[in-house]
Design a protein around this motif. Structure first.
Motif, mmCIF file in Angstrom:
data_model
loop_
_atom_site.group_PDB
_atom_site.id
_atom_site.type_symbol
_atom_site.label_atom_id
_atom_site.label_comp_id
_atom_site.label_asym_id
_atom_site.label_seq_id
_atom_site.Cartn_x
_atom_site.Cartn_y
_atom_site.Cartn_z
ATOM 1 N N VAL A 13 -13.667 57.956 10.896
ATOM 2 C CA VAL A 13 -14.835 58.055 11.778
ATOM 3 C C VAL A 13 -14.510 57.406 13.122
ATOM 4 O O VAL A 13 -13.579 56.594 13.227
ATOM 5 N N LYS A 14 -15.288 57.726 14.112
ATOM 6 C CA LYS A 14 -15.152 57.091 15.426
ATOM 7 C C LYS A 14 -15.760 55.685 15.357
ATOM 8 O O LYS A 14 -16.569 55.385 14.488
ATOM 9 N N ASP A 15 -15.367 54.846 16.292
ATOM 10 C CA ASP A 15 -15.912 53.492 16.435
ATOM 11 C C ASP A 15 -15.632 52.573 15.254
ATOM 12 O O ASP A 15 -16.433 51.689 14.938
ATOM 13 N N ARG A 16 -14.509 52.787 14.587
ATOM 14 C CA ARG A 16 -14.039 51.870 13.546
ATOM 15 C C ARG A 16 -12.556 51.622 13.786
ATOM 16 O O ARG A 16 -11.834 52.510 14.260
ATOM 17 N N LYS A 17 -12.088 50.437 13.437
ATOM 18 C CA LYS A 17 -10.660 50.135 13.518
ATOM 19 C C LYS A 17 -9.929 50.842 12.392
ATOM 20 O O LYS A 17 -10.480 51.036 11.312
ATOM 21 N N LEU A 18 -8.678 51.182 12.648
ATOM 22 C CA LEU A 18 -7.804 51.719 11.608
ATOM 23 C C LEU A 18 -6.870 50.586 11.186
ATOM 24 O O LEU A 18 -6.017 50.148 11.956
ATOM 25 N N ILE A 19 -7.095 50.106 9.963
ATOM 26 C CA ILE A 19 -6.288 49.014 9.419
ATOM 27 C C ILE A 19 -5.638 49.520 8.143
ATOM 28 O O ILE A 19 -6.316 49.969 7.219
ATOM 29 N N LEU A 20 -4.310 49.462 8.106
ATOM 30 C CA LEU A 20 -3.543 49.886 6.929
ATOM 31 C C LEU A 20 -2.489 48.831 6.632
ATOM 32 O O LEU A 20 -1.728 48.447 7.527
ATOM 33 N N GLY A 21 -2.451 48.360 5.407
ATOM 34 C CA GLY A 21 -1.483 47.345 5.034
ATOM 35 C C GLY A 21 -1.638 46.070 5.837
ATOM 36 O O GLY A 21 -0.673 45.351 6.074
ATOM 37 N N GLY A 22 -2.881 45.812 6.274
ATOM 38 C CA GLY A 22 -3.148 44.625 7.073
ATOM 39 C C GLY A 22 -2.716 44.737 8.523
ATOM 40 O O GLY A 22 -2.747 43.755 9.257
ATOM 41 N N VAL A 23 -2.335 45.935 8.962
ATOM 42 C CA VAL A 23 -1.887 46.164 10.341
ATOM 43 C C VAL A 23 -2.966 46.938 11.089
ATOM 44 O O VAL A 23 -3.430 47.985 10.630
ATOM 45 N N ASP A 24 -3.365 46.424 12.239
ATOM 46 C CA ASP A 24 -4.337 47.089 13.105
ATOM 47 C C ASP A 24 -3.582 48.148 13.909
ATOM 48 O O ASP A 24 -2.712 47.814 14.719
ATOM 49 N N ILE A 25 -3.900 49.424 13.669
ATOM 50 C CA ILE A 25 -3.158 50.542 14.252
ATOM 51 C C ILE A 25 -4.005 51.219 15.322
ATOM 52 O O ILE A 25 -5.162 51.587 15.064
ATOM 53 N N GLU A 26 -3.427 51.387 16.508
ATOM 54 C CA GLU A 26 -4.129 52.083 17.592
ATOM 55 C C GLU A 26 -4.332 53.540 17.202
ATOM 56 O O GLU A 26 -3.370 54.255 16.909
ATOM 57 N N HIS A 27 -5.594 53.965 17.161
ATOM 58 C CA HIS A 27 -5.908 55.354 16.822
ATOM 59 C C HIS A 27 -7.329 55.646 17.269
ATOM 60 O O HIS A 27 -8.160 54.728 17.352
ATOM 61 N N GLU A 28 -7.618 56.915 17.551
ATOM 62 C CA GLU A 28 -8.951 57.270 18.048
ATOM 63 C C GLU A 28 -10.033 57.191 16.978
ATOM 64 O O GLU A 28 -11.221 57.176 17.298
ATOM 65 N N THR A 29 -9.657 57.120 15.710
ATOM 66 C CA THR A 29 -10.619 56.958 14.628
ATOM 67 C C THR A 29 -10.147 55.855 13.689
ATOM 68 O O THR A 29 -8.988 55.467 13.703
ATOM 69 N N GLY A 30 -11.075 55.378 12.877
ATOM 70 C CA GLY A 30 -10.763 54.357 11.886
ATOM 71 C C GLY A 30 -11.409 54.732 10.568
ATOM 72 O O GLY A 30 -12.082 55.762 10.454
ATOM 73 N N LEU A 31 -11.223 53.892 9.567
ATOM 74 C CA LEU A 31 -11.722 54.197 8.230
ATOM 75 C C LEU A 31 -13.080 53.555 7.982
ATOM 76 O O LEU A 31 -13.297 52.382 8.284
ATOM 77 N N LEU A 32 -13.973 54.336 7.410
ATOM 78 C CA LEU A 32 -15.327 53.903 7.109
ATOM 79 C C LEU A 32 -15.365 53.250 5.738
ATOM 80 O O LEU A 32 -14.845 53.806 4.766
ATOM 81 N N GLY A 33 -15.974 52.081 5.663
ATOM 82 C CA GLY A 33 -16.112 51.405 4.380
ATOM 83 C C GLY A 33 -16.913 50.132 4.530
ATOM 84 O O GLY A 33 -17.180 49.675 5.638
ATOM 85 N N HIS A 34 -17.303 49.556 3.403
ATOM 86 C CA HIS A 34 -18.069 48.308 3.403
ATOM 87 C C HIS A 34 -17.204 47.156 3.925
ATOM 88 O O HIS A 34 -17.665 46.327 4.694
ATOM 89 N N SER A 35 -15.948 47.139 3.510
ATOM 90 C CA SER A 35 -15.000 46.129 3.995
ATOM 91 C C SER A 35 -14.291 46.722 5.215
ATOM 92 O O SER A 35 -14.817 47.606 5.869
#
Length: 157
Positions: A13-35
């Protein structure tokens, strides 16, 4: 030795950070979730808990508990490793795969492996992180979400 498997998926989704493996990745979308919705760490945590027959992350960190709202999944992984140690197990190794059409993850994988190894208290040689696409097929190929699989071995202490 015991084996565990974990799987997780989250919507992009838009307006969320994309974090994978504890790494903040620059991307136009991020993952939606409670955490923080780190699908890679969620799959790994479920694999570890499953190997020890200790339930899943939903049971340990429920999404209806405000204490875990926007939680840092790296901290949750550290707690999962404490839980498995309290139950007489240690991480043998972890093999994981992130399924994402975009972004390309290869540059981030060394840091992901290091983060996971540190959280689990093991040498980086015991942690594998791979990335693949689904050739523009399915929800990951259509950029609707990202998925991750993880397999682990745990050993009795």
């Amino acid at each position: 030795m015991r084996i565990g498997h974990g799987y997780d998926v989250h919507r992009l989704v838009k307006d969320r950070k994309l974090i994978l493996g504890g790494v903040d990745i620059e991307h136009e979308t991020g993952l939606l979730g409670h955490s923080d919705a780190d699908v890679l760490l969620h799959a790994i945590m479920d694999a570890l808990l499953g190997a020890c027959a200790l339930g899943d992350i939903g049971g340990h960190f429920p999404d209806n508990d405000s204490a875990y709202k926007d939680a840092d999944s790296m901290k949750l992984l550290i707690r999962v490793c404490e839980i498995i140690r309290e139950n007489g197990y240690t991480v043998g190794n972890i093999d994981s795969t992130v399924i994402a059409q975009k972004p390309k993850l290869k540059p981030y994988i060394p840091q992901m492996r290091e983060n996971i190894a540190n959280a689990c208290g093991v040498d980086i040689s015991r942690i594998s992180v791979k990335a693949t696409t689904e050739e523009n097929l399915g929800f990951t190929g259509n950029l609707e979400g990202i998925a991750a699989h993880a397999v682990c071995l745990v050993e009795e202490i």
